[in-house]
Design a protein around this motif. Structure first.
Motif, PDB file in Angstrom:
ATOM      1  N   UNK A   1       0.858  -1.181   0.000  1.00  0.00           N
ATOM      2  CA  UNK A   1       0.000   0.000   0.000  1.00  0.00           C
ATOM      3  C   UNK A   1       0.894   1.230   0.000  1.00  0.00           C
ATOM      4  N   UNK A   2       1.005   1.860  -1.151  1.00  0.00           N
ATOM      5  CA  UNK A   2       1.906   2.993  -1.294  1.00  0.00           C
ATOM      6  C   UNK A   2       1.356   4.265  -0.673  1.00  0.00           C
ATOM      7  N   UNK A   3       0.127   4.251  -0.179  1.00  0.00           N
ATOM      8  CA  UNK A   3      -0.462   5.460   0.402  1.00  0.00           C
ATOM      9  C   UNK A   3      -0.175   5.587   1.893  1.00  0.00           C
ATOM     10  N   UNK A   4       0.441   4.567   2.484  1.00  0.00           N
ATOM     11  CA  UNK A   4       0.699   4.588   3.920  1.00  0.00           C
ATOM     12  C   UNK A   4       1.895   5.489   4.222  1.00  0.00           C
ATOM     13  N   UNK A   5       1.743   6.366   5.193  1.00  0.00           N
ATOM     14  CA  UNK A   5       2.839   7.221   5.649  1.00  0.00           C
ATOM     15  C   UNK A   5       3.336   6.727   6.999  1.00  0.00           C
ATOM     16  N   UNK A   6       4.628   6.618   7.136  1.00  0.00           N
ATOM     17  CA  UNK A   6       5.223   6.139   8.378  1.00  0.00           C
ATOM     18  C   UNK A   6       5.962   7.277   9.064  1.00  0.00           C
ATOM     19  N   UNK A   7       5.705   7.451  10.346  1.00  0.00           N
ATOM     20  CA  UNK A   7       6.412   8.446  11.140  1.00  0.00           C
ATOM     21  C   UNK A   7       7.563   7.730  11.843  1.00  0.00           C
TER      22      UNK A   7
END
Length: 477
Positions: free
Chosen positions: A33-39
């Protein structure tokens, strides 16, 4: 990491042992899932980063002109300035007879931790004439910052008098691999690269030895060699004319290993990768052997395939770890859980050159198999003298019949201890595990972390990308 390409680095918390168990296991059927943003926690250095080690949860980062100490969440705890220095200085001191010099950057060549006398860190820089600095991190009284108690680890260098002794000249400005093998005392196994055209060749007595092992003095003010058999150097005609790059070093079982890139032979203009093996218990270079390694790719993934193999000959980076729960990997490599395996990132070299092309592959090799091949080729006498160290390439044999090739009494015959310095003439070839995914990509770094019993591979590339891969049940997928 490639110091020429990195200025700011993101250190992932997954590399810290204290955080490995904080991630939930993702279902294997999940799609990307390329829409996931990781902090993710990050640390940005002021200078290019070149080395990194950990001790008691603290991350120590070696950079140009700086040593940083970071908390597990990558917060900076302290820093130590190693440069710029005057070119005639060693650890900030001008030695007797040294001429004046201009300011130069101090690149971090090696960063090594030790845990026997006091908890300590050794930082070895390019501008310190091969000498290391020792950072005392805990002297049994209280923990210390990386800049609190630092001294030059060379007696004469610390006093600023006289000429340095060769055992205290540890690293080369052309690059080094330094491995601390601890037993009842501290032993440094060191491989110093020899790169033509870099100006690292010197006729002075303080030129670092090509490969060596040295013991820390009990006075804790420098190193000592047991004898002149504790080191080997390129033969004089090759100094400045022979490419030898030490890429990686590690310790496994009774052995210490180095991985190098160098010429195939003195009669060839081609280059390849070799694995060097020494006995960790030896105090001199008594049992030494090197053997070529290749990572190959074939469409049918069988050695009997009629397809032409693609050879990846130039090692870029490597990492040794333990086998996890991957059943198929254990089956393919004929290893068990807990065995040591080598993950190696290779590139196709340019014709007759040690320079890599942007075409990479990753091979996985078990140390059990590598040692089996060492023993087989030595028993069959597929060995010669290592010309670059001896000046001879004549056939040379040694009967490696012992079950433990590093046993103190191994090979003793009529009261004489065994001794060999050999070069295996046969290649050890392994099929690639990832290659198509790395076409048009130059891999420059590799780290492997076991997560939930499975190996997760992190690759860094020359264009600054970070690639995560894992060993799927379908090996080579």
């Amino acid at each position: 990491m490639n110091p020429r390409l990195l200025h700011a680095v993101m250190l992932l918390w997954v590399l810290c042992s204290s955080a490995q168990g904080q991630c939930d296991k993702s279902p294997e059927t999940n799609k990307l899932n390329l829409s996931v943003n990781y902090e993710l926690p990050t640390f940005t250095a002021d200078f290019p980063i070149q080395n990194m080690v950990t001790l008691d949860g603290i991350i120590y980062v070696g950079a140009v002109n700086r040593i940083y100490a970071l908390a597990p969440n990558l917060t900076k705890l302290s820093e130590y300035h190693t440069g710029p220095l005057l070119s005639n200085e060693t650890c900030g001191q001008t030695l007797t007879g040294a001429s004046s010099g201009s300011k130069v950057d101090n690149h971090n060549i090696a960063l090594v931790v030790e845990n026997i006398y006091d908890k300590g860190l050794y930082s070895c820089g390019s501008a310190d004439n091969g000498v290391c600095r020792r950072h005392v991190l805990d002297d049994d009284n209280s923990p210390k910052t990386v800049d609190e108690h630092v001294y030059c680890f060379a007696d004469k260098g610390r006093k600023g008098k006289g000429q340095l002794i060769d055992s205290d000249v540890v690293v080369s400005a052309s690059g080094s691999q330094v491995l601390n093998v601890e037993s009842n005392f501290i032993m440094f196994f060191v491989g110093n690269s020899e790169i033509p055209g870099t100006g690292n060749v010197s006729d002075s007595a303080t030129h670092p030895h090509t490969i060596s092992l040295r013991k820390m003095k009990t006075s804790q003010n420098g190193f000592t060699f047991y004898s002149d058999l504790s080191y080997m150097d390129l033969i004089p005609p090759l100094r400045g004319n022979y490419y030898l790059r030490y890429v990686y070093s590690f310790h496994s079982g009774p052995f210490t290993y180095f991985l190098t890139v160098q010429r195939v032979s003195m009669d060839s203009e081609a280059y390849h990768t070799r694995i060097v093996r020494m006995c960790s218990s030896d105090r001199v270079i008594r049992r030494y052997v090197e053997m070529p390694l290749e990572c190959i790719s074939t469409d049918k993934r069988r050695r009997r395939s009629s397809e032409i193999d693609t050879v990846f000959n130039i090692l870029q980076a490597a990492h040794v770890t333990k086998v996890g729960n991957e059943v198929e990997l254990q089956k393919q490599l004929k290893v068990e859980r807990g065995d040591d395996v080598l993950f190696a990132a290779f590139a196709q070299g340019k014709p007759n050159s040690p320079e890599p092309t942007a075409n990479s592959a990753v091979c996985i090799m078990s140390l059990k198999h590598i040692n089996k091949m060492f023993k087989l080729y030595m028993q069959k006498c597929h060995t010669v003298d290592p010309f670059h160290f001896t000046g001879s390439n004549k056939k040379s044999c040694y009967n490696a019949s012992s079950s433990d090739d590093c046993d103190p009494h191994e090979g003793i015959n009529e009261g004489k201890e065994s001794k060999y310095r050999l070069q295996v003439t046969q290649f050890v070839q392994r099929l690639e595990y990832w290659q198509k995914e790395l076409t048009n990509t130059l891999v420059t770094s590799i780290t492997v972390v076991i997560v939930h019993g499975r190996a997760v591979v992190y690759l860094g590339t020359s264009d600054g990308r970070h690639i995560q891969m894992y060993e799927a049940d379908d090996v080579g997928r």
